[in-house]
Motif scaffolding. Structure first.
Motif, short mmCIF file in Angstrom:
data_model
loop_
_atom_site.label_atom_id
_atom_site.label_comp_id
_atom_site.label_asym_id
_atom_site.label_seq_id
_atom_site.Cartn_x
_atom_site.Cartn_y
_atom_site.Cartn_z
N LEU A 10 10.51 6.75 -4.33
CA LEU A 10 11.50 6.05 -3.50
C LEU A 10 11.43 6.49 -2.05
CD1 LEU A 10 14.55 6.24 -5.94
CD2 LEU A 10 12.65 4.61 -5.90
N ALA A 11 11.12 7.75 -1.83
CA ALA A 11 10.98 8.28 -0.47
C ALA A 11 10.27 9.62 -0.56
CB ALA A 11 12.34 8.43 0.22
N ALA A 12 9.67 10.02 0.55
CA ALA A 12 8.94 11.29 0.54
C ALA A 12 8.74 11.77 1.97
CB ALA A 12 7.59 11.14 -0.15
N HIS A 13 8.49 13.06 2.08
CA HIS A 13 8.18 13.67 3.38
C HIS A 13 6.98 14.59 3.17
CE1 HIS A 13 9.04 15.34 7.40
NE2 HIS A 13 8.73 16.52 6.87
N ASN A 14 5.87 14.26 3.82
CA ASN A 14 4.64 15.06 3.68
C ASN A 14 4.31 15.30 2.21
OD1 ASN A 14 4.57 15.22 6.49
ND2 ASN A 14 5.61 17.21 6.52
N ALA A 15 4.27 14.22 1.43
CA ALA A 15 4.17 14.32 -0.03
C ALA A 15 2.93 15.05 -0.50
CB ALA A 15 4.20 12.92 -0.64
N HIS A 16 1.82 14.92 0.21
CA HIS A 16 0.57 15.54 -0.21
C HIS A 16 0.21 16.79 0.60
CE1 HIS A 16 -0.77 12.66 -3.25
NE2 HIS A 16 -0.30 11.71 -2.49
N PRO B 199 0.83 -1.21 0.00
CA PRO B 199 0.00 0.00 0.00
C PRO B 199 0.86 1.26 0.00
CG PRO B 199 -0.01 -1.04 2.17
CD PRO B 199 0.65 -2.01 1.24
N SER B 200 0.32 2.31 -0.62
CA SER B 200 1.03 3.58 -0.66
C SER B 200 1.11 4.20 0.73
CB SER B 200 0.30 4.54 -1.60
OG SER B 200 0.87 5.84 -1.52
N LEU B 201 2.24 4.82 1.00
CA LEU B 201 2.45 5.53 2.28
C LEU B 201 2.42 7.04 2.10
CD1 LEU B 201 5.47 3.44 3.69
CD2 LEU B 201 3.03 3.02 4.01
N LEU B 202 2.07 7.50 0.90
CA LEU B 202 2.28 8.90 0.57
C LEU B 202 1.33 9.86 1.26
CD1 LEU B 202 3.14 8.61 -3.22
CD2 LEU B 202 4.69 8.82 -1.27
N TYR B 203 0.21 9.36 1.77
CA TYR B 203 -0.70 10.26 2.49
C TYR B 203 -0.38 10.31 3.98
CZ TYR B 203 -3.69 11.36 -1.45
OH TYR B 203 -4.17 11.85 -2.65
N ARG B 204 0.63 9.60 4.40
CA ARG B 204 1.04 9.66 5.80
C ARG B 204 1.94 10.88 6.01
NH1 ARG B 204 2.58 3.45 7.62
NH2 ARG B 204 0.60 2.48 6.99
N SER B 205 1.91 11.42 7.22
CA SER B 205 2.78 12.55 7.53
C SER B 205 4.17 12.04 7.91
CB SER B 205 2.19 13.37 8.69
OG SER B 205 2.08 12.57 9.85
N GLY B 206 5.14 12.93 7.80
CA GLY B 206 6.51 12.56 8.13
C GLY B 206 7.21 11.89 6.96
N THR B 207 8.42 11.42 7.22
CA THR B 207 9.24 10.80 6.18
C THR B 207 8.86 9.34 5.98
OG1 THR B 207 11.08 12.28 6.69
CG2 THR B 207 11.61 10.26 5.50
N GLN B 208 8.68 8.96 4.72
CA GLN B 208 8.27 7.61 4.38
C GLN B 208 9.32 6.98 3.46
OE1 GLN B 208 5.64 6.49 5.99
NE2 GLN B 208 5.22 8.56 6.79
N VAL B 209 9.83 5.80 3.87
CA VAL B 209 10.79 5.07 3.06
C VAL B 209 10.70 3.60 3.47
CG1 VAL B 209 12.69 5.44 4.70
CG2 VAL B 209 13.20 4.98 2.28
N SER C 212 8.21 19.86 2.78
CA SER C 212 7.73 18.73 1.99
C SER C 212 8.75 18.43 0.91
CB SER C 212 6.37 19.08 1.37
OG SER C 212 5.88 18.03 0.57
N TRP C 213 8.97 17.13 0.62
CA TRP C 213 9.87 16.75 -0.47
C TRP C 213 9.52 15.36 -0.97
CZ3 TRP C 213 12.45 12.31 0.64
CH2 TRP C 213 12.77 12.04 1.98
N LEU C 214 10.06 15.02 -2.14
CA LEU C 214 9.76 13.71 -2.74
C LEU C 214 10.87 13.35 -3.72
CD1 LEU C 214 6.37 12.40 -3.99
CD2 LEU C 214 8.27 12.47 -5.62
#
Length: 399
Positions: free
Chosen positions: A88-94, A50-60, A76-78
């Motif tokens: 590959l990784a993101a932080h507060n993507a949305h 499942p996608s983690l992109l709607y979660r807050s914080g850094t996701q990897v 925010s970054w991606l």
């Protein structure tokens, strides 16, 4: 009453039953069996995580040996693979934030296809009206004739809001352009973006996200014109007096200006700044046949050039992490097949089923479910039986 069937009718009925089985169960016939996938019919494909992109914080999702994600100060970054769309990784993507001039990526995606670069246009006074105070300008002058390609270089290199205003008027007007940009964003699956000012000028309610900007940047690289403009370091721009002057790309990772070391393999795309948005950047680089796209929005430390240095760190990490992280999401938007246009007359076809729910046989030659095969064969067999009965009755009535 007892109904008798001739041997020919019985054979016809059985033949039609067999045809039904063959039509509905091609995989079962070809594969020599109808084993349920995941039981004894071979390995089942791994389900996507499942996608983690709607979660807050850094996701990897690191694998063994993956490098640590750099600590950067951006709100925010991606980091994504531009070819596959895997994030590959993101932080507060949305997280919805003011985009500043990075929104010009969406402007270009919307307007570039309808304004060929060779068109010549003499700028009128009204086309330069309404430019926001403090806007970045390339120097478009009323009464001067420009090629559309000149104006696009003014947009990409100098982030000229004056050039955006003229191009927007040429393509239908300011409000119409904003509406079409909004529709373009939705068609790409970019749901965080709200367009109110096509040039990215600070406007209450205008927002985008690191995710959406990466979607726009990735889509732009697929356009030869977009890629050429966003990767141009310097160009000559027509002056008011008939001469020209040099303009340079304000993306310092590309130009190397102001003491920022250029990034090896950088291919563009667009930077921005406003007082509300802070510094924003969507950029891309190629290395060893691989292209990464990175978005950085509003670094909170490090000064005005921090956006470039944080993008550099994220690009370095993305290339080092090749094959050593699992994706945390995708830039690919779910596609829904458009409804088919009905044909005239009684032979009109039904509307197409959305691709997301259209039935199809399992991949890899797996059989249809046995219940579907039996039900289909039974239906065809029943139809054949009815035909045979009608023939029997006709013969009886005529004798």
């Amino acid at each position: 009453m007892t109904i008798g069937l001739t041997s020919r009718a019985v054979v016809s009925t059985c033949a039609m039953c067999a045809a039904g089985l063959l039509a509905l169960a091609p995989a079962a016939v070809a594969g020599g069996g109808g084993a349920d996938p995941g039981t004894h019919g071979g390995p089942r494909a791994a389900a996507p995580q499942p996608s983690l992109l709607y979660r807050s914080g850094t996701q990897v999702r690191p694998r063994a040996g993956a490098p640590e994600v750099p600590e950067v100060s951006a709100l925010s970054w991606l980091v994504a693979d531009a070819d596959s769309g895997e994030v590959l990784a993101a932080h507060n993507a949305h997280r919805e934030l003011p985009p500043a001039s990075t929104l010009k990526t969406l402007f270009a995606l919307t307007v570039l296809p309808v304004l060929p670069g060779g068109i010549r246009h003499t700028v009128r006074e009204e086309e330069l009206a309404g430019i926001g105070a403090g806007s970045s300008l390339v120097g478009v002058a009323e009464g001067r004739t420009y090629r559309v390609s000149d104006l696009w270089r003014g947009v990409f290199l100098n982030s000229g809001n004056d050039a955006v205003h003229v191009l927007a008027e040429l393509s239908g007007g300011w409000r119409s352009t904003a509406a079409r940009m909004q529709a373009k964003a939705r068609s790409l699956g970019a749901r965080d973006t709200r367009v109110l000012s096509p040039d990215g000028y600070d406007t209450p309610g205008q927002v985008s996200s690191a995710y959406d900007l990466a979607v726009f940047g990735r889509a732009g690289l697929r356009s030869a014109d977009f890629a050429r403009y966003c990767g141009t370091v310097q160009a000559d721009f027509p002056g008011r007096d008939g001469g020209s002057y040099e303009i340079r790309n304000t993306n310092r990772l590309l130009s190397g200006d102001d003491g920022v070391e250029p990034y090896p393999g950088l291919v563009g795309i667009k930077n921005g700044y406003t007082s509300k948005a802070g510094h924003t950047l969507v950029t891309a680089a190629r290395r060893d046949g691989r292209t990464l796209v990175v978005t950085v929005m509003n670094p909170q430390a490090g000064g005005g050039f921090a956006v470039y240095e944080e993008a550099r760190e994220l690009l370095d990490w993305g290339f080092d992490a090749d094959g050593r992280v699992e994706p945390v999401g995708s830039l690919e938007a779910p596609r829904v097949r458009p409804a088919a246009r009905p044909a005239a007359g009684p032979a009109a076809q039904p509307a197409a089923v959305p691709a997301a729910v259209a039935p199809k046989p399992p991949e890899g030659g797996a059989a249809w479910p046995a219940t579907g095969v039996i039900a289909g064969a039974a239906g065809l067999g029943a139809g054949a039986l009815a035909v045979a009965v009608r023939r029997k009755r006709a013969r009886s009535a005529g004798s």
